[in-house]
Design a protein around this motif. Structure first.
Motif, PDB file in Angstrom:
ATOM      1  N   LYS A  28       0.841  -1.195   0.000  1.00  0.00           N
ATOM      2  CA  LYS A  28       0.000   0.000   0.000  1.00  0.00           C
ATOM      3  C   LYS A  28       0.879   1.248   0.000  1.00  0.00           C
ATOM      4  N   PRO A  29       0.442   2.301  -0.686  1.00  0.00           N
ATOM      5  CA  PRO A  29       1.206   3.554  -0.630  1.00  0.00           C
ATOM      6  C   PRO A  29       1.170   4.133   0.786  1.00  0.00           C
ATOM      7  N   ILE A  30       2.191   4.866   1.118  1.00  0.00           N
ATOM      8  CA  ILE A  30       2.279   5.482   2.441  1.00  0.00           C
ATOM      9  C   ILE A  30       1.249   6.601   2.533  1.00  0.00           C
ATOM     10  N   GLN A  31       0.416   6.532   3.540  1.00  0.00           N
ATOM     11  CA  GLN A  31      -0.554   7.591   3.805  1.00  0.00           C
ATOM     12  C   GLN A  31       0.025   8.474   4.898  1.00  0.00           C
ATOM     13  N   LEU A  32       0.141   9.750   4.620  1.00  0.00           N
ATOM     14  CA  LEU A  32       0.734  10.664   5.587  1.00  0.00           C
ATOM     15  C   LEU A  32      -0.140  10.860   6.810  1.00  0.00           C
ATOM     16  N   GLU A  33      -1.449  10.731   6.633  1.00  0.00           N
ATOM     17  CA  GLU A  33      -2.344  10.876   7.773  1.00  0.00           C
ATOM     18  C   GLU A  33      -3.530   9.949   7.609  1.00  0.00           C
ATOM     19  N   THR A  34      -3.852   9.274   8.698  1.00  0.00           N
ATOM     20  CA  THR A  34      -5.033   8.421   8.760  1.00  0.00           C
ATOM     21  C   THR A  34      -5.804   8.804  10.020  1.00  0.00           C
ATOM     22  N   GLU A  35      -6.905   8.146  10.259  1.00  0.00           N
ATOM     23  CA  GLU A  35      -7.653   8.443  11.486  1.00  0.00           C
ATOM     24  C   GLU A  35      -6.876   8.012  12.721  1.00  0.00           C
ATOM     25  N   THR A  41       6.217  15.061   8.803  1.00  0.00           N
ATOM     26  CA  THR A  41       6.710  15.864   7.678  1.00  0.00           C
ATOM     27  C   THR A  41       7.010  17.257   8.234  1.00  0.00           C
ATOM     28  N   ARG A  44       3.917  19.727   8.597  1.00  0.00           N
ATOM     29  CA  ARG A  44       2.689  19.320   9.316  1.00  0.00           C
ATOM     30  C   ARG A  44       2.996  19.262  10.815  1.00  0.00           C
ATOM     31  N   TYR A  74       7.623  -0.317   1.276  1.00  0.00           N
ATOM     32  CA  TYR A  74       7.004   0.695   0.415  1.00  0.00           C
ATOM     33  C   TYR A  74       7.048   0.317  -1.056  1.00  0.00           C
ATOM     34  N   LYS A  88       6.173   8.223  13.387  1.00  0.00           N
ATOM     35  CA  LYS A  88       4.711   8.229  13.374  1.00  0.00           C
ATOM     36  C   LYS A  88       4.166   8.670  14.727  1.00  0.00           C
TER      37      LYS A  88
END
Length: 193
Positions: A28-35, A41, A44, A74, A88
């Motif tokens: 899966k691609p890296i998601q910078l923000e999830t719930e 970064t 942010r 990745y 994270k």
């Protein structure tokens, strides 16, 4: 203004976050923000609304930050996974019970320290690759294990010297120190945007 930082949280998360044994070849691609979390970064910064955890009933402090260094696959090429080292922030493991920007800045520095040690790990991985031409899964594990204890000790030192943000001169000293250390390892910043 008393603050408490629970270090055991980091140790527990490490083994959850260190996902080297991937069965599928799809990454899966890296998601910078999830719930559940935020990947560090430069542009942010943490907000009070990012702290979704419940304040512990016996907590004597103003906040708790659940941050960690994770290693995730990745990409998959030629039968091998390539991994990313990321800092994270865990939203549901972090809580804050004040609107103080000063406390929020203290918590941000905990997250910045996670990024600092992620960069140190990336630097070590780069050196291994230069020496041997390849980085094995065992190299990632060894580097993570070695530097992770330094990371825990550094987080403890930060809270000890600042007395959990209550010594303002010490807090300012740490703000400058971490900014300089991050800048010195700029070559190991990931461009995730």
């Amino acid at each position: 203004m008393k603050y408490r930082f629970i270090h055991a949280l980091y140790i527990i998360i490490t083994y959850i976050g260190f996902t080297m044994s991937v069965q599928a070849q799809h990454v899966k691609p890296i998601q910078l923000e999830t719930e559940d979390g935020i990947i560090w970064t430069a542009n942010r910064k943490l907000k009070t609304s990012d702290f979704l955890g419940k304040t512990k009933s016996k907590a004597s402090g103003k906040a708790l930050t659940g941050a960690n260094i994770i290693i995730i696959p990745y990409t998959y090429n030629n039968g091998k996974y390539q991994y990313q080292v990321l800092a994270k922030f865990y939203k549901k493991l972090s809580w804050i019970n004040t609107d103080s920007n000063y406390i929020l800045d203290h918590e941000q520095l905990h997250f910045d320290i996670a990024e600092l040690f992620a960069r140190k790990m990336r630097q070590e991985i780069h050196l291994v690759k230069q020496r041997s031409g390849t980085v094995l899964e065992t190299d990632y594990r060894r580097i993570h294990k070695t530097l992770f204890q330094d990371y825990i000790n550094f987080q403890k030192l930060y809270d000890t010297e600042t007395k959990h943000s209550t010594i303002k001169d010490a807090q300012q000293k740490w703000n400058v120190l971490i900014a300089k250390k991050l800048e010195s390892l700029n070559a190991y910043t990931l461009n995730l945007l």
